[in-house]
Design a protein around this motif. Sequence first.
Motif, PDB file in Angstrom:
ATOM      1  N   SER A 196      96.704 -44.911 103.580  1.00  0.00           N
ATOM      2  CA  SER A 196      96.425 -43.909 102.542  1.00  0.00           C
ATOM      3  C   SER A 196      94.936 -43.877 102.180  1.00  0.00           C
ATOM      4  CB  SER A 196      97.284 -44.158 101.302  1.00  0.00           C
ATOM      5  OG  SER A 196      97.037 -45.431 100.766  1.00  0.00           O
ATOM      6  N   THR A 197      94.235 -45.006 102.310  1.00  0.00           N
ATOM      7  CA  THR A 197      92.794 -45.023 102.074  1.00  0.00           C
ATOM      8  C   THR A 197      92.079 -44.162 103.108  1.00  0.00           C
ATOM      9  OG1 THR A 197      92.848 -47.192 101.038  1.00  0.00           O
ATOM     10  CG2 THR A 197      90.731 -46.487 101.948  1.00  0.00           C
ATOM     11  N   SER A 198      92.490 -44.259 104.365  1.00  0.00           N
ATOM     12  CA  SER A 198      91.845 -43.454 105.403  1.00  0.00           C
ATOM     13  C   SER A 198      92.131 -41.967 105.203  1.00  0.00           C
ATOM     14  CB  SER A 198      92.282 -43.909 106.796  1.00  0.00           C
ATOM     15  OG  SER A 198      93.674 -43.737 106.950  1.00  0.00           O
ATOM     16  N   ILE A 199      93.342 -41.626 104.806  1.00  0.00           N
ATOM     17  CA  ILE A 199      93.678 -40.223 104.533  1.00  0.00           C
ATOM     18  C   ILE A 199      92.862 -39.706 103.347  1.00  0.00           C
ATOM     19  CG2 ILE A 199      95.513 -38.642 103.797  1.00  0.00           C
ATOM     20  CD1 ILE A 199      95.828 -39.557 106.671  1.00  0.00           C
ATOM     21  N   THR A 200      92.780 -40.517 102.300  1.00  0.00           N
ATOM     22  CA  THR A 200      92.031 -40.131 101.106  1.00  0.00           C
ATOM     23  C   THR A 200      90.545 -39.984 101.414  1.00  0.00           C
ATOM     24  OG1 THR A 200      93.638 -41.307  99.746  1.00  0.00           O
ATOM     25  CG2 THR A 200      91.545 -40.750  98.715  1.00  0.00           C
ATOM     26  N   SER A 201      89.992 -40.915 102.180  1.00  0.00           N
ATOM     27  CA  SER A 201      88.571 -40.836 102.543  1.00  0.00           C
ATOM     28  C   SER A 201      88.284 -39.584 103.368  1.00  0.00           C
ATOM     29  CB  SER A 201      88.151 -42.070 103.330  1.00  0.00           C
ATOM     30  OG  SER A 201      88.260 -43.216 102.534  1.00  0.00           O
ATOM     31  N   GLY A 202      89.155 -39.267 104.295  1.00  0.00           N
ATOM     32  CA  GLY A 202      88.995 -38.044 105.095  1.00  0.00           C
ATOM     33  C   GLY A 202      89.063 -36.793 104.241  1.00  0.00           C
ATOM     34  N   THR A 203      89.964 -36.804 103.272  1.00  0.00           N
ATOM     35  CA  THR A 203      90.083 -35.655 102.368  1.00  0.00           C
ATOM     36  C   THR A 203      88.826 -35.508 101.516  1.00  0.00           C
ATOM     37  OG1 THR A 203      92.473 -35.996 102.294  1.00  0.00           O
ATOM     38  CG2 THR A 203      91.511 -34.620 100.570  1.00  0.00           C
ATOM     39  N   ILE A 204      88.304 -36.615 101.023  1.00  0.00           N
ATOM     40  CA  ILE A 204      87.076 -36.569 100.219  1.00  0.00           C
ATOM     41  C   ILE A 204      85.913 -36.059 101.070  1.00  0.00           C
ATOM     42  CG2 ILE A 204      85.374 -37.987  98.996  1.00  0.00           C
ATOM     43  CD1 ILE A 204      87.748 -39.695  98.013  1.00  0.00           C
ATOM     44  N   TRP A 205      85.822 -36.531 102.333  1.00  0.00           N
ATOM     45  CA  TRP A 205      84.779 -36.033 103.233  1.00  0.00           C
ATOM     46  C   TRP A 205      84.906 -34.530 103.421  1.00  0.00           C
ATOM     47  CZ3 TRP A 205      80.241 -37.378 104.673  1.00  0.00           C
ATOM     48  CH2 TRP A 205      79.896 -38.704 104.909  1.00  0.00           C
ATOM     49  N   ALA A 206      86.138 -34.068 103.636  1.00  0.00           N
ATOM     50  CA  ALA A 206      86.354 -32.637 103.851  1.00  0.00           C
ATOM     51  C   ALA A 206      85.970 -31.817 102.620  1.00  0.00           C
ATOM     52  CB  ALA A 206      87.811 -32.386 104.218  1.00  0.00           C
ATOM     53  N   LEU A 207      86.366 -32.284 101.440  1.00  0.00           N
ATOM     54  CA  LEU A 207      86.034 -31.560 100.209  1.00  0.00           C
ATOM     55  C   LEU A 207      84.528 -31.547  99.956  1.00  0.00           C
ATOM     56  CD1 LEU A 207      88.908 -32.762  97.862  1.00  0.00           C
ATOM     57  CD2 LEU A 207      88.593 -30.478  98.841  1.00  0.00           C
ATOM     58  N   LYS A 208      83.895 -32.694 100.140  1.00  0.00           N
ATOM     59  CA  LYS A 208      82.440 -32.750  99.953  1.00  0.00           C
ATOM     60  C   LYS A 208      81.733 -31.868 100.980  1.00  0.00           C
ATOM     61  CE  LYS A 208      81.532 -37.252  97.861  1.00  0.00           C
ATOM     62  NZ  LYS A 208      80.762 -38.483  98.014  1.00  0.00           N
ATOM     63  N   GLY A 209      82.187 -31.914 102.215  1.00  0.00           N
ATOM     64  CA  GLY A 209      81.579 -31.087 103.261  1.00  0.00           C
ATOM     65  C   GLY A 209      81.725 -29.610 102.970  1.00  0.00           C
ATOM     66  N   TRP A 210      82.919 -29.211 102.513  1.00  0.00           N
ATOM     67  CA  TRP A 210      83.140 -27.807 102.174  1.00  0.00           C
ATOM     68  C   TRP A 210      82.248 -27.390 101.005  1.00  0.00           C
ATOM     69  CZ3 TRP A 210      84.876 -25.748  97.561  1.00  0.00           C
ATOM     70  CH2 TRP A 210      85.084 -24.376  97.571  1.00  0.00           C
ATOM     71  N   LEU A 211      82.183 -28.221  99.972  1.00  0.00           N
ATOM     72  CA  LEU A 211      81.387 -27.900  98.798  1.00  0.00           C
ATOM     73  C   LEU A 211      79.897 -27.833  99.130  1.00  0.00           C
ATOM     74  CD1 LEU A 211      81.364 -27.372  95.742  1.00  0.00           C
ATOM     75  CD2 LEU A 211      81.137 -29.832  95.430  1.00  0.00           C
ATOM     76  N   ILE A 212      79.405 -28.801  99.876  1.00  0.00           N
ATOM     77  CA  ILE A 212      77.983 -28.800 100.251  1.00  0.00           C
ATOM     78  C   ILE A 212      77.675 -27.607 101.166  1.00  0.00           C
ATOM     79  CG2 ILE A 212      76.185 -30.083 101.500  1.00  0.00           C
ATOM     80  CD1 ILE A 212      76.829 -31.202  98.717  1.00  0.00           C
ATOM     81  N   GLY A 213      78.594 -27.279 102.076  1.00  0.00           N
ATOM     82  CA  GLY A 213      78.400 -26.107 102.930  1.00  0.00           C
ATOM     83  C   GLY A 213      78.313 -24.826 102.126  1.00  0.00           C
ATOM     84  N   TYR A 214      79.187 -24.693 101.137  1.00  0.00           N
ATOM     85  CA  TYR A 214      79.152 -23.516 100.270  1.00  0.00           C
ATOM     86  C   TYR A 214      77.845 -23.466  99.476  1.00  0.00           C
ATOM     87  CZ  TYR A 214      80.314 -20.251  96.561  1.00  0.00           C
ATOM     88  OH  TYR A 214      80.287 -19.208  95.683  1.00  0.00           O
ATOM     89  N   LEU A 215      77.450 -24.614  98.924  1.00  0.00           N
ATOM     90  CA  LEU A 215      76.225 -24.656  98.122  1.00  0.00           C
ATOM     91  C   LEU A 215      74.979 -24.372  98.957  1.00  0.00           C
ATOM     92  CD1 LEU A 215      76.891 -27.675  95.736  1.00  0.00           C
ATOM     93  CD2 LEU A 215      76.935 -25.229  95.186  1.00  0.00           C
ATOM     94  N   THR A 216      74.952 -24.838 100.213  1.00  0.00           N
ATOM     95  CA  THR A 216      73.778 -24.567 101.055  1.00  0.00           C
ATOM     96  C   THR A 216      73.667 -23.085 101.392  1.00  0.00           C
ATOM     97  OG1 THR A 216      75.023 -25.188 103.032  1.00  0.00           O
ATOM     98  CG2 THR A 216      73.588 -26.858 102.071  1.00  0.00           C
ATOM     99  N   GLN A 217      74.786 -22.363 101.380  1.00  0.00           N
ATOM    100  CA  GLN A 217      74.729 -20.915 101.585  1.00  0.00           C
ATOM    101  C   GLN A 217      74.236 -20.199 100.330  1.00  0.00           C
ATOM    102  OE1 GLN A 217      78.644 -19.714 102.747  1.00  0.00           O
ATOM    103  NE2 GLN A 217      78.318 -20.239 104.896  1.00  0.00           N
ATOM    104  N   GLN A 218      74.564 -20.726  99.163  1.00  0.00           N
ATOM    105  CA  GLN A 218      74.258 -20.050  97.907  1.00  0.00           C
ATOM    106  C   GLN A 218      72.916 -20.455  97.303  1.00  0.00           C
ATOM    107  OE1 GLN A 218      76.241 -17.593  96.962  1.00  0.00           O
ATOM    108  NE2 GLN A 218      77.558 -18.075  98.688  1.00  0.00           N
ATOM    109  N   LEU A 219      72.505 -21.702  97.515  1.00  0.00           N
ATOM    110  CA  LEU A 219      71.298 -22.235  96.879  1.00  0.00           C
ATOM    111  C   LEU A 219      70.216 -22.481  97.921  1.00  0.00           C
ATOM    112  CD1 LEU A 219      73.017 -24.888  94.595  1.00  0.00           C
ATOM    113  CD2 LEU A 219      72.122 -22.686  93.868  1.00  0.00           C
TER     114      LEU A 219
END
Length: 186
Positions: free
Chosen positions: A114-137
């Motif tokens: 569950s730690t590996s699943i959670t870490s992967g999910t956090i990576w995905a969320l951070k990656g999505w958020l940073i990708g969105y922010l790099t397009q906007q900012l």
Amino acid sequence: MDSLYIFLILIAGIVLILVFFLRSKWVVKINYQFPEMDNMQISVFFYNWCVLKQKNLRISSQKEMEKGYIHFYKLLREKKLHLLKELRFQALLKEIKVLELKWSTKGGTGNAFSTSITSGTIWALKGWLIGYLTQQLDFCKSPQIHVQPDFQNSSLQTRFSCMISFRLGKTILGIMRVLKIKEVKK
């Protein structure tokens, strides 16, 4: 005649100060650590002068935040709060420059799977958020994000540090465009 010249010089001086103030460059630095701090530290700089140094803002409790989100969602669902179709957030966000963004997270659930699943999910969320922010900012440096799984313990730690700069006059105009929120009466 002399009083007219003094009056015109005074008006010109006020206009120059106002233009200087509105064209000025402001820098905001934000630091937050969880669970070490219950508040967020904010420093504000006007050019290189520190205007506000590490003002601690209290972070709302989980229940207070949930109440606010639920109230806002109810207003949207009941169509009592009408957001204009084009809020022009992009125009406001393009005026903000991100000088630095660092975000690291360390945590685990105590179970390796569950730690590996959670870490992967956090990576995905951070990656999505940073990708969105790099397009906007406008990023001056590449954002630094990091996720470190802790397979042995059940814990969560996060550190967030961000430094942004903006021109006050352009930001005020952008906020005036964005704040076109109207109450809809039934």
